[in-house]
Design a protein around this motif. Structure first.
Motif, short mmCIF file in Angstrom:
data_model
loop_
_atom_site.label_atom_id
_atom_site.label_comp_id
_atom_site.label_asym_id
_atom_site.label_seq_id
_atom_site.Cartn_x
_atom_site.Cartn_y
_atom_site.Cartn_z
N TYR A 112 0.34 14.63 -0.44
CA TYR A 112 0.78 13.35 -0.99
C TYR A 112 -0.23 12.29 -0.58
N THR A 113 -0.55 11.42 -1.53
CA THR A 113 -1.50 10.35 -1.27
C THR A 113 -0.76 9.03 -1.14
N VAL A 114 -1.21 8.22 -0.19
CA VAL A 114 -0.66 6.87 0.00
C VAL A 114 -1.70 5.90 -0.54
N TYR A 115 -1.28 5.09 -1.50
CA TYR A 115 -2.16 4.10 -2.12
C TYR A 115 -1.77 2.71 -1.64
N HIS A 116 -2.77 1.89 -1.35
CA HIS A 116 -2.51 0.47 -1.08
C HIS A 116 -2.61 -0.23 -2.42
N GLU A 117 -1.48 -0.78 -2.87
CA GLU A 117 -1.48 -1.53 -4.13
C GLU A 117 -1.86 -2.97 -3.81
N GLY A 135 -10.77 12.18 -0.78
CA GLY A 135 -11.68 11.38 -1.61
C GLY A 135 -11.00 10.07 -1.93
N THR A 136 -11.74 9.18 -2.55
CA THR A 136 -11.17 7.89 -2.91
C THR A 136 -10.79 7.90 -4.39
N SER A 137 -9.62 7.40 -4.67
CA SER A 137 -9.20 7.26 -6.06
C SER A 137 -8.52 5.90 -6.23
N ASN A 138 -8.64 5.33 -7.41
CA ASN A 138 -8.02 4.04 -7.70
C ASN A 138 -7.33 4.10 -9.05
N TYR A 139 -6.46 3.12 -9.24
CA TYR A 139 -5.82 2.95 -10.55
C TYR A 139 -5.58 1.47 -10.76
N ASP A 140 -5.45 1.13 -12.01
CA ASP A 140 -5.19 -0.26 -12.41
C ASP A 140 -4.46 -0.22 -13.73
N PHE A 141 -3.14 -0.36 -13.71
CA PHE A 141 -2.35 -0.33 -14.94
C PHE A 141 -1.04 -1.05 -14.70
N ASN A 142 -0.47 -1.57 -15.77
CA ASN A 142 0.84 -2.25 -15.75
C ASN A 142 0.96 -3.27 -14.62
N GLY A 143 -0.10 -4.01 -14.36
CA GLY A 143 -0.05 -5.03 -13.31
C GLY A 143 -0.12 -4.48 -11.90
N ARG A 144 -0.44 -3.21 -11.77
CA ARG A 144 -0.56 -2.56 -10.46
C ARG A 144 -2.00 -2.09 -10.27
N SER A 145 -2.54 -2.39 -9.10
CA SER A 145 -3.89 -1.99 -8.79
C SER A 145 -3.88 -1.35 -7.41
N GLY A 146 -4.21 -0.06 -7.34
CA GLY A 146 -4.13 0.64 -6.07
C GLY A 146 -5.37 1.44 -5.74
N ILE A 147 -5.55 1.69 -4.43
CA ILE A 147 -6.64 2.52 -3.94
C ILE A 147 -6.08 3.45 -2.87
N SER A 148 -6.54 4.70 -2.88
CA SER A 148 -6.03 5.67 -1.92
C SER A 148 -6.52 5.30 -0.52
N VAL A 149 -5.60 5.33 0.45
CA VAL A 149 -5.97 4.98 1.82
C VAL A 149 -5.58 6.06 2.82
N LEU A 150 -4.53 6.82 2.54
CA LEU A 150 -4.05 7.84 3.47
C LEU A 150 -3.53 9.04 2.67
N ALA A 151 -3.30 10.13 3.39
CA ALA A 151 -2.71 11.32 2.77
C ALA A 151 -1.95 12.09 3.84
N PHE A 152 -0.98 12.89 3.39
CA PHE A 152 -0.27 13.79 4.30
C PHE A 152 0.17 15.01 3.53
N ASP A 153 0.34 16.11 4.25
CA ASP A 153 0.73 17.38 3.63
C ASP A 153 2.13 17.76 4.08
N ILE A 154 2.93 18.24 3.12
CA ILE A 154 4.24 18.78 3.48
C ILE A 154 4.31 20.23 3.00
N ALA A 155 4.97 21.05 3.80
CA ALA A 155 5.08 22.47 3.48
C ALA A 155 6.30 22.77 2.60
N ALA A 156 7.28 21.89 2.65
CA ALA A 156 8.51 22.14 1.89
C ALA A 156 9.05 20.84 1.31
N PRO A 157 9.70 20.92 0.15
CA PRO A 157 10.33 19.72 -0.40
C PRO A 157 11.45 19.26 0.53
#
Length: 187
Positions: A55-60, A97-119
């Motif tokens: 899972y990626t955490v984006y700073h909007e 890696g770095t990823s960004n988005y800009d849509f519907n008035g939201r602009s984000g950039i990836s800043v953190l990530a974490f892995d989970i083994a199970a839902p």
């Protein structure tokens, strides 16, 4: 000999393909934004994560949550933690890696990530190191966002190119048949 009306058909196919590609892009991008869970920080949230993986955490940097606009160029000093339902801490790291988005008035950039083994249900907390309560900003959490965006772009381009090819094929077939028909009529 085909009528000139087939030229209009080729243009209509082209216009329909472009409109379809635009509609597909808008519909899928809007759905992807919903897949990102927004958390106003400093603060916490319970995340119901449906699938294992990264899972990626984006700073909007620009965002709107419940009618309130948030703008924050930096999250310097913000510490994020993620815990499983049993209290076990999940390692939070820099994204691959770095990823960004800009849509519907939201602009984000990836800043953190974490892995989970199970839902399951996970506790997401974010606070500034010095305990301050601002600036408030929005973090968004999701998985597969960039991949979904790339698939959407590929699908839209596929629809567009298929429409161009079909329109061009119709146009050329009509053009060649009309020329052949005209040259035979002149003999």
């Amino acid at each position: 000999m085909p009528s000139r009306g087939w030229y209009v058909v080729s243009v209509m196919v082209l216009v329909a393909a472009i409109a379809g590609a635009i509609w597909l892009t808008m519909a899928r991008v809007g759905d992807m934004g919903v897949a990102l869970v927004q958390v106003v920080v400093p603060g916490s949230a319970t995340l119901d994560l449906k699938q294992p993986g990264t899972y990626t955490v984006y700073h909007e940097r620009t965002s709107t949550v419940e009618g309130r606009v948030y703008t924050s160029p930096s999250i310097s000093g913000l510490r994020v933690s993620v815990r499983a339902a049993d209290g076990r801490e999940i390692a939070v790291k820099r994204p691959g890696g770095t990823s960004n988005y800009d849509f519907n008035g939201r602009s984000g950039i990836s800043v953190l990530a974490f892995d989970i083994a199970a839902p399951g249900t996970y506790r997401f907390d974010a606070a500034y190191d010095d305990g301050r309560q601002g600036p408030q900003t929005v973090l968004a959490v999701g998985t597969g966002f960039v991949g979904g965006l790339l698939v959407t772009i590929a699908l839209a381009l596929g629809v567009c190119f298929a429409g161009i090819a079909a329109a061009l094929a119709i146009f050329l077939v009509v053009l060649l048949k009309r020329r052949r028909g005209l040259s035979m009529a002149m003999r």
